[in-house]
Design an enzyme around this catalytic site. Structure first.
Site, PDB file in Angstrom:
ATOM      1  N   LYS A  56     -22.454  43.433  53.361  1.00 20.75           N
ATOM      2  CA  LYS A  56     -21.352  42.465  53.449  1.00 20.75           C
ATOM      3  C   LYS A  56     -20.503  42.586  54.706  1.00 20.75           C
ATOM      4  CE  LYS A  56     -21.808  39.973  50.765  1.00 20.75           C
ATOM      5  NZ  LYS A  56     -22.977  39.046  50.822  1.00 20.75           N
ATOM      6  N   HIS A 120     -29.590  48.343  55.276  1.00 23.21           N
ATOM      7  CA  HIS A 120     -28.225  48.781  54.934  1.00 23.21           C
ATOM      8  C   HIS A 120     -28.184  50.302  54.830  1.00 23.21           C
ATOM      9  CE1 HIS A 120     -26.785  44.799  54.439  1.00 23.21           C
ATOM     10  NE2 HIS A 120     -27.307  44.551  53.264  1.00 23.21           N
ATOM     11  N   SER A 150     -15.491  41.333  49.861  1.00 20.44           N
ATOM     12  CA  SER A 150     -16.739  40.587  49.950  1.00 20.44           C
ATOM     13  C   SER A 150     -17.812  41.204  49.037  1.00 20.44           C
ATOM     14  CB  SER A 150     -17.213  40.562  51.406  1.00 20.44           C
ATOM     15  OG  SER A 150     -18.370  39.788  51.532  1.00 20.44           O
TER      16      SER A 150
END
Ligand code: A3P
Length: 307
Positions: A56, A120, A150
Site C-alpha cells: 500500500k 513486498h 490504506s
C-alpha cells in the site's frame, strides 16, 4: 445450480481469508510459506527490475510509471494486460480456488526478458540471486500513518487478506508488526540501510504526489532511459490517480472478482497524503507518535505526513 454446488461455492468464498504463518518472524500467507523454498531459489536475471514496497505504499502507481517508460509512453501497449499480470508478484501465490490460481514464480519464469517484478518482501527475505545479478531495484516508501490507513481499508475490501478487525485493533497489529509482510518500521529502515550498497532507487510516495514529474525523471535516469517532453507529459497524465482509477488494467476491477469488493473500499481509494487525519483520534495519534519515535530513533529516514 444445485444446492450442494451453491453451498460449495459459498464455502469457497467465505474461506478466502488467508491463514498467516510466520517465516523468520515475518507474517506471510500460508501459500507463500508453502512455496518459500522456490521463492528463495528464484533465478533473477541481470536485466530484471524489481519494484519493492511495503504493501500500500504506491506499488501499482510506480509499476504504471515504469511500464509507461518502458513502452515509451504507448498507452495501448500498457493496456496489454492488468498490472497483476504485466509484472509478476514474486512471492504471491494463490492455490485455491482454482479460478483464482496465481503463481508469481510461474508467471516470472515464463516471461521473456527484460522483466519487471513486484515484491513486498522485507530486504532480508529478497532472494539472493537479485543481489548476485546486481539487479536494479526501485523501493517506494510511504509515511506510516497513510500507509496504515490504506492497508486497513485494503484488508476490509480484499477477502484474501486476514480479517483486519476494528480500526483500533488493526492499528495495534500494524504497530506491533503483526500484519502481512511484517513491521512497516523494519521494512522501510531495512531497505534504507541497504540502499547505498546496491543499485537501489529509494523513493517516497509523498514526493511523487508533490512533484510527480521530478520523481518520474529520477526513475528515467535510474533506468537510463530518455523520453521527449511530449512522452513525459503523456506518462504524467496517464499515471495520475484520476486516470489510473478509471483504467481497468490498473484499478484491479478485472482481477479478483469475488475477492476484492470495491463497494466496501475501492482499490484506488483516495490516493492522497494526509488522509490519516480522517482516521486517527487525538489519543490514537499521540500513542502512535510516541511509539513511532522509539521505533524510528535508530534511522536517518524522515517521512512527511502532510504536504
Ligand atoms: P489509498 O488507499 O490511500 O488511496 P499499492 O499499489 O502499493 O497497493 O498502493 C495503493 C495505494 O496507492 C492506494 O492508496 C491507492 O489509491 C494509491 N495509488 C494508486 N495509484 C495512485 C496514483 N496514480 N497516484 C496516487 N496514489 C495512487
Amino acid at each position: 445450480m444445485a444446492l450442494d454446488k451453491m453451498e460449495d461455492l459459498s464455502l469457497k468464498c467465505t474461506n478466502l481469508r488467508a491463514e498467516v504463518v510466520e517465516l523468520e518472524g515475518i507474517p506471510l500467507t500460508q501459500p507463500i510459506y508453502s512455496t518459500w523454498d522456490q521463492v528463495w531459489k528464484f533465478k533473477a536475471r541481470p536485466d530484471d527490475l524489481l519494484i519493492a514496497t511495503y504493501a500500500k505504499a504506491g506499488t501499482t502507481w510506480t509499476q504504471e510509471i515504469v511500464d509507461m517508460i518502458q513502452q515509451n509512453g504507448d498507452v495501448e501497449k500498457c493496456r496489454r494486460d492488468t498490472t497483476y499480470r504485466r509484472h509478476p508478484f514474486l512471492e504471491w501465490s494463490v492455490l485455491e480456488p482454482s479460478e483464482l490460481r496465481y503463481s508469481g514464480l510461474e508467471l516470472a519464469e515464463a516471461m521473456p526478458s527484460p522483466r519487471t517484478i513486484k515484491t513486498h518482501l522485507p530486504v532480508q527475505l529478497v532472494p539472493p540471486s537479485f543481489w548476485e545479478q546486481k539487479c536494479k531495484i526501485i523501493y517506494v516508501a510511504r509515511n506510516a500513518k497513510d500507509n496504515l490507513v490504506s492497508y486497513y481499508h485494503f484488508h476490509r475490501m480484499n477477502k484474501e487478506l486476514p480479517d483486519p478487525g476494528t480500526w483500533e485493533e488493526f492499528m495495534e497489529k500494524f504497530m506491533t508488526g503483526k500484519v502481512l509482510w511484517g513491521s512497516w518500521y523494519d521494512h522501510v529502515k531495512g531497505w534504507w540501510k541497504e540502499k547505498d550498497k546496491h543499485r537501489i532507487l529509494y523513493l517516497f510516495y509523498e514526493d511523487m504526489k508533490e512533484n510527480p514529474k521530478k520523481e518520474i525523471q529520477k526513475i528515467l535516469k535510474f533506468l537510463e532511459k530518455d523520453v521527449t517532453q511530449e512522452v513525459l507529459n503523456k506518462i504524467l497524465h496517464n499515471t495520475s490517480f484520476e486516470i489510473m482509477k478509471e483504467n481497468p488494467m490498473t484499478n484491479y476491477t478485472m482481477e479478483f472478482q469475488g475477492v476484492m469488493d470495491h463497494s466496501i473500499s475501492p482499490f484506488m481509494r483516495k490516493g492522497a497524503v494526509g488522509d490519516w487525519k480522517n482516521h486517527f483520534t487525538v489519543a490514537q495519534n499521540k500513542k502512535f507518535d510516541d511509539d513511532y519515535k522509539k521505533k524510528m530513533a535508530d534511522t536517518s529516514l524522515v517521512f512527511r505526513t502532510e504536504l
